[in-house]
Design a protein around this motif. Structure first.
Motif, PDB file in Angstrom:
ATOM      1  N   TYR A 246      -1.388 -42.414   9.219  1.00  0.00           N
ATOM      2  CA  TYR A 246      -1.799 -43.473   8.309  1.00  0.00           C
ATOM      3  C   TYR A 246      -3.057 -43.047   7.570  1.00  0.00           C
ATOM      4  CZ  TYR A 246       1.572 -46.430  10.634  1.00  0.00           C
ATOM      5  OH  TYR A 246       2.726 -46.959  11.118  1.00  0.00           O
ATOM      6  N   CYS A 247      -3.148 -43.425   6.295  1.00  0.00           N
ATOM      7  CA  CYS A 247      -4.272 -42.968   5.470  1.00  0.00           C
ATOM      8  C   CYS A 247      -5.045 -44.138   4.882  1.00  0.00           C
ATOM      9  CB  CYS A 247      -3.758 -42.061   4.355  1.00  0.00           C
ATOM     10  SG  CYS A 247      -2.691 -42.911   3.171  1.00  0.00           S
ATOM     11  N   LYS A 248      -6.172 -43.809   4.290  1.00  0.00           N
ATOM     12  CA  LYS A 248      -7.039 -44.835   3.702  1.00  0.00           C
ATOM     13  C   LYS A 248      -6.383 -45.505   2.491  1.00  0.00           C
ATOM     14  CE  LYS A 248      -9.560 -41.127   1.409  1.00  0.00           C
ATOM     15  NZ  LYS A 248     -10.833 -40.415   1.412  1.00  0.00           N
ATOM     16  N   HIS A 249      -5.444 -44.828   1.851  1.00  0.00           N
ATOM     17  CA  HIS A 249      -4.751 -45.424   0.702  1.00  0.00           C
ATOM     18  C   HIS A 249      -3.834 -46.549   1.171  1.00  0.00           C
ATOM     19  CE1 HIS A 249      -5.504 -41.105  -0.149  1.00  0.00           C
ATOM     20  NE2 HIS A 249      -6.243 -41.698  -1.067  1.00  0.00           N
ATOM     21  N   MET A 250      -3.187 -46.345   2.314  1.00  0.00           N
ATOM     22  CA  MET A 250      -2.351 -47.395   2.903  1.00  0.00           C
ATOM     23  C   MET A 250      -3.210 -48.593   3.294  1.00  0.00           C
ATOM     24  SD  MET A 250       0.006 -45.193   5.417  1.00  0.00           S
ATOM     25  CE  MET A 250       1.153 -43.963   4.840  1.00  0.00           C
ATOM     26  N   GLN A 251      -4.360 -48.306   3.857  1.00  0.00           N
ATOM     27  CA  GLN A 251      -5.263 -49.378   4.265  1.00  0.00           C
ATOM     28  C   GLN A 251      -5.731 -50.179   3.046  1.00  0.00           C
ATOM     29  OE1 GLN A 251      -8.979 -48.275   6.140  1.00  0.00           O
ATOM     30  NE2 GLN A 251      -8.813 -50.028   7.511  1.00  0.00           N
ATOM     31  N   ALA A 252      -6.076 -49.492   1.963  1.00  0.00           N
ATOM     32  CA  ALA A 252      -6.515 -50.177   0.740  1.00  0.00           C
ATOM     33  C   ALA A 252      -5.397 -51.050   0.180  1.00  0.00           C
ATOM     34  CB  ALA A 252      -6.969 -49.160  -0.308  1.00  0.00           C
ATOM     35  N   ALA A 253      -4.158 -50.553   0.215  1.00  0.00           N
ATOM     36  CA  ALA A 253      -3.022 -51.333  -0.275  1.00  0.00           C
ATOM     37  C   ALA A 253      -2.798 -52.561   0.601  1.00  0.00           C
ATOM     38  CB  ALA A 253      -1.770 -50.460  -0.313  1.00  0.00           C
ATOM     39  N   ALA A 254      -2.886 -52.392   1.903  1.00  0.00           N
ATOM     40  CA  ALA A 254      -2.693 -53.517   2.830  1.00  0.00           C
ATOM     41  C   ALA A 254      -3.738 -54.599   2.588  1.00  0.00           C
ATOM     42  CB  ALA A 254      -2.748 -53.030   4.276  1.00  0.00           C
ATOM     43  N   VAL A 255      -4.971 -54.197   2.386  1.00  0.00           N
ATOM     44  CA  VAL A 255      -6.050 -55.155   2.133  1.00  0.00           C
ATOM     45  C   VAL A 255      -5.812 -55.880   0.813  1.00  0.00           C
ATOM     46  CG1 VAL A 255      -8.509 -55.349   1.580  1.00  0.00           C
ATOM     47  CG2 VAL A 255      -7.770 -53.979   3.535  1.00  0.00           C
ATOM     48  N   SER A 256      -5.365 -55.167  -0.196  1.00  0.00           N
ATOM     49  CA  SER A 256      -5.193 -55.777  -1.522  1.00  0.00           C
ATOM     50  C   SER A 256      -4.150 -56.886  -1.522  1.00  0.00           C
ATOM     51  CB  SER A 256      -4.845 -54.719  -2.571  1.00  0.00           C
ATOM     52  OG  SER A 256      -3.504 -54.300  -2.437  1.00  0.00           O
ATOM     53  N   GLU A 257      -3.142 -56.797  -0.662  1.00  0.00           N
ATOM     54  CA  GLU A 257      -2.088 -57.815  -0.617  1.00  0.00           C
ATOM     55  C   GLU A 257      -2.134 -58.630   0.672  1.00  0.00           C
ATOM     56  OE1 GLU A 257       0.161 -58.969  -2.752  1.00  0.00           O
ATOM     57  OE2 GLU A 257      -0.625 -57.663  -4.310  1.00  0.00           O
ATOM     58  N   ASN A 258      -3.204 -58.432   1.449  1.00  0.00           N
ATOM     59  CA  ASN A 258      -3.369 -59.158   2.702  1.00  0.00           C
ATOM     60  C   ASN A 258      -2.177 -58.967   3.644  1.00  0.00           C
ATOM     61  OD1 ASN A 258      -4.934 -60.674   4.443  1.00  0.00           O
ATOM     62  ND2 ASN A 258      -3.987 -62.597   3.817  1.00  0.00           N
ATOM     63  N   ILE A 259      -1.717 -57.713   3.746  1.00  0.00           N
ATOM     64  CA  ILE A 259      -0.623 -57.371   4.653  1.00  0.00           C
ATOM     65  C   ILE A 259      -1.239 -57.122   6.019  1.00  0.00           C
ATOM     66  CG2 ILE A 259       1.187 -55.704   5.196  1.00  0.00           C
ATOM     67  CD1 ILE A 259       1.328 -55.135   2.147  1.00  0.00           C
ATOM     68  N   ILE A 260      -0.860 -57.935   6.984  1.00  0.00           N
ATOM     69  CA  ILE A 260      -1.417 -57.796   8.326  1.00  0.00           C
ATOM     70  C   ILE A 260      -0.553 -56.818   9.105  1.00  0.00           C
ATOM     71  CG2 ILE A 260      -2.076 -59.012  10.429  1.00  0.00           C
ATOM     72  CD1 ILE A 260      -3.617 -59.845   7.847  1.00  0.00           C
ATOM     73  N   ASP A 261      -1.025 -55.616   9.248  1.00  0.00           N
ATOM     74  CA  ASP A 261      -0.304 -54.573   9.993  1.00  0.00           C
ATOM     75  C   ASP A 261      -1.345 -53.806  10.790  1.00  0.00           C
ATOM     76  OD1 ASP A 261       1.060 -52.349  10.914  1.00  0.00           O
ATOM     77  OD2 ASP A 261       2.171 -52.041   9.059  1.00  0.00           O
ATOM     78  N   THR A 262      -1.458 -54.101  12.058  1.00  0.00           N
ATOM     79  CA  THR A 262      -2.512 -53.500  12.877  1.00  0.00           C
ATOM     80  C   THR A 262      -2.361 -51.990  13.002  1.00  0.00           C
ATOM     81  OG1 THR A 262      -1.264 -54.002  14.886  1.00  0.00           O
ATOM     82  CG2 THR A 262      -2.964 -55.579  14.218  1.00  0.00           C
ATOM     83  N   THR A 263      -1.148 -51.455  12.871  1.00  0.00           N
ATOM     84  CA  THR A 263      -0.982 -50.005  12.979  1.00  0.00           C
ATOM     85  C   THR A 263      -1.693 -49.273  11.857  1.00  0.00           C
ATOM     86  OG1 THR A 263       1.113 -50.078  11.784  1.00  0.00           O
ATOM     87  CG2 THR A 263       1.226 -50.129  14.194  1.00  0.00           C
ATOM     88  N   VAL A 264      -1.705 -49.843  10.676  1.00  0.00           N
ATOM     89  CA  VAL A 264      -2.345 -49.163   9.549  1.00  0.00           C
ATOM     90  C   VAL A 264      -3.863 -49.214   9.661  1.00  0.00           C
ATOM     91  CG1 VAL A 264      -2.655 -50.860   7.694  1.00  0.00           C
ATOM     92  CG2 VAL A 264      -1.796 -48.625   7.163  1.00  0.00           C
ATOM     93  N   PHE A 265      -4.392 -50.208  10.322  1.00  0.00           N
ATOM     94  CA  PHE A 265      -5.847 -50.303  10.463  1.00  0.00           C
ATOM     95  C   PHE A 265      -6.377 -49.484  11.622  1.00  0.00           C
ATOM     96  CE2 PHE A 265      -4.766 -53.992   7.921  1.00  0.00           C
ATOM     97  CZ  PHE A 265      -5.613 -53.774   6.852  1.00  0.00           C
ATOM     98  N   LYS A 266      -5.663 -49.406  12.731  1.00  0.00           N
ATOM     99  CA  LYS A 266      -6.159 -48.602  13.844  1.00  0.00           C
ATOM    100  C   LYS A 266      -5.811 -47.129  13.693  1.00  0.00           C
ATOM    101  CE  LYS A 266      -2.354 -49.184  17.094  1.00  0.00           C
ATOM    102  NZ  LYS A 266      -1.941 -49.747  18.351  1.00  0.00           N
ATOM    103  N   GLY A 267      -4.839 -46.799  12.808  1.00  0.00           N
ATOM    104  CA  GLY A 267      -4.403 -45.423  12.657  1.00  0.00           C
ATOM    105  C   GLY A 267      -5.145 -44.622  11.620  1.00  0.00           C
ATOM    106  N   VAL A 268      -6.025 -45.230  10.867  1.00  0.00           N
ATOM    107  CA  VAL A 268      -6.722 -44.519   9.785  1.00  0.00           C
ATOM    108  C   VAL A 268      -7.837 -43.668  10.361  1.00  0.00           C
ATOM    109  CG1 VAL A 268      -8.154 -44.808   7.728  1.00  0.00           C
ATOM    110  CG2 VAL A 268      -6.154 -46.244   8.061  1.00  0.00           C
ATOM    111  N   ASP A 269      -7.767 -42.388  10.057  1.00  0.00           N
ATOM    112  CA  ASP A 269      -8.835 -41.490  10.482  1.00  0.00           C
ATOM    113  C   ASP A 269      -9.340 -40.652   9.333  1.00  0.00           C
ATOM    114  OD1 ASP A 269      -6.644 -39.859  10.188  1.00  0.00           O
ATOM    115  OD2 ASP A 269      -6.901 -38.801  12.079  1.00  0.00           O
ATOM    116  N   ALA A 270      -8.972 -41.004   8.122  1.00  0.00           N
ATOM    117  CA  ALA A 270      -9.377 -40.235   6.947  1.00  0.00           C
ATOM    118  C   ALA A 270     -10.740 -40.663   6.455  1.00  0.00           C
ATOM    119  CB  ALA A 270      -8.352 -40.429   5.834  1.00  0.00           C
TER     120      ALA A 270
END
Length: 76
Positions: free
Chosen positions: A52-76
């Motif tokens: 998982y990357c920071k771009h996925m995290q930014a997209a999730a935040v922009s649409e308020n997508i609650i997906d804990t895997t994308v937030f705990k998996g970011v190491d970029a």
């Protein structure tokens, strides 16, 4: 420079986003999310590491997508 995300497509299956690069002013990454297949990004971090990357995290935040895997998996 901070990441900015804009929604390009949203339908019943999921989303496609365009997310700007933090380091390269003229580069945008395509991030996709659907409820069946999950996340995809065409950045090198995701392509080569399948992580998982920071771009996925930014997209999730922009649409308020609650997906804990994308937030705990970011190491970029």
């Amino acid at each position: 420079m901070s990441l900015t995300s804009k929604t390009v497509l949203h339908d019943g299956q999921g989303y496609i986003f365009s997310v700007s690069s933090e380091s390269e002013e003229t580069t945008d990454y395509t991030v996709a999310y659907d409820r069946v297949d999950g996340w995809f990004c065409n950045c090198p971090h995701y392509i080569f590491r399948k992580a998982y990357c920071k771009h996925m995290q930014a997209a999730a935040v922009s649409e308020n997508i609650i997906d804990t895997t994308v937030f705990k998996g970011v190491d970029a």
